[in-house]
Design a protein around this motif. Sequence first.
Motif, short mmCIF file in Angstrom:
data_model
loop_
_atom_site.label_atom_id
_atom_site.label_comp_id
_atom_site.label_asym_id
_atom_site.label_seq_id
_atom_site.Cartn_x
_atom_site.Cartn_y
_atom_site.Cartn_z
N VAL A 5 18.38 -41.20 14.31
CA VAL A 5 19.62 -40.46 14.55
C VAL A 5 20.73 -41.15 13.77
O VAL A 5 20.99 -42.33 13.96
N LEU A 49 17.72 -37.02 12.02
CA LEU A 49 18.81 -36.14 12.44
C LEU A 49 20.09 -36.76 11.90
O LEU A 49 20.48 -37.86 12.31
N LEU A 80 23.02 -32.25 11.40
CA LEU A 80 23.82 -31.86 12.56
C LEU A 80 25.27 -32.04 12.17
O LEU A 80 25.71 -33.15 11.90
N LEU A 110 18.37 -28.55 20.81
CA LEU A 110 17.95 -29.60 19.88
C LEU A 110 16.55 -30.09 20.20
O LEU A 110 15.71 -30.24 19.30
#
Length: 220
Positions: A5, A49, A80, A110
Motif C-alpha cells: 500500500v 495499491l 487509488l 476495495l
Amino acid sequence: MRILVVDDEIDIREFVQYNLVKEGYEVECAVNGRDALTKAAEFRPHLILMDMMMPEMDGREACRALRANPATAKTMILFLSAVCEEESLVECYEAGADDYITKPVSMRVLCSRVAAITKRIEGSEQIVIPMPKSSRLVEDRHSYISENGEVRLAVKEFEILKLLLSEPRIFTREEIFCAVWGQNVIVGSRTLDVHIRHLRSKIGDNHISTYKGVGFRYEE
C-alpha cells in the motif's frame, strides 16, 4: 498474497492495511513513490495499491519505474486517487497501471476488487481462449501468446482484446465502453484510444483495425 500500500497519508495507509490484514493478506506500506520502489524490491508484492499524488516521487513516475524493472514489470498495479479527470486517468494507464479506483472508496468495494485480482493471480489452471492461427489469450495471466512469444496485457487491454476476438465484426466504441468499463462508468474517448494504442504496440499494428466513426475490429 502480498500487497504493498503506497500513500503519503498515514490515516489512509493504516486504514487500508488494517482491513486487508483482516482479510488474510500480507501487507506492507510505503510513504511515497521512491519508498515504494525500495519496498517492492524487498517485499516482492503481488499487488500494489498506489496513490497518485505524493511527494518526492508521484504514483505515475513510480509506476513507470516499476514497469521498467524486470523484477516488478508484471506486478499488478491499482491506482487509488481522488483525482478522476480523464487526463489523469489516461496518464495512469500510459504509465502502466492495470486499473484505477477513485477515492473515496469503501473497503467493501476495495476488498472485493482485491479478491478478484487474487483469484486471477493464484488461479491454478490456465484458461486458454483460442485465437486465429497460433495466437491465444491466457485468462489467468492476462497475456497474449503468439509465434513471437508471450506479452502481458493490462486488465483493460486484455478485456478489450477478448471482446474484439469474441465475434468477427466491428465493435462500436459504445459497445466496448459498456463491456469493459460498465454502463455506469463514464469514460472519455481518449482513454479507449490509449488502450488501443498500447494493444497495437504489444500485439502488432496490423491486428486491430480502426473504422473511423464506427469502432474497431480484430483482423487475422
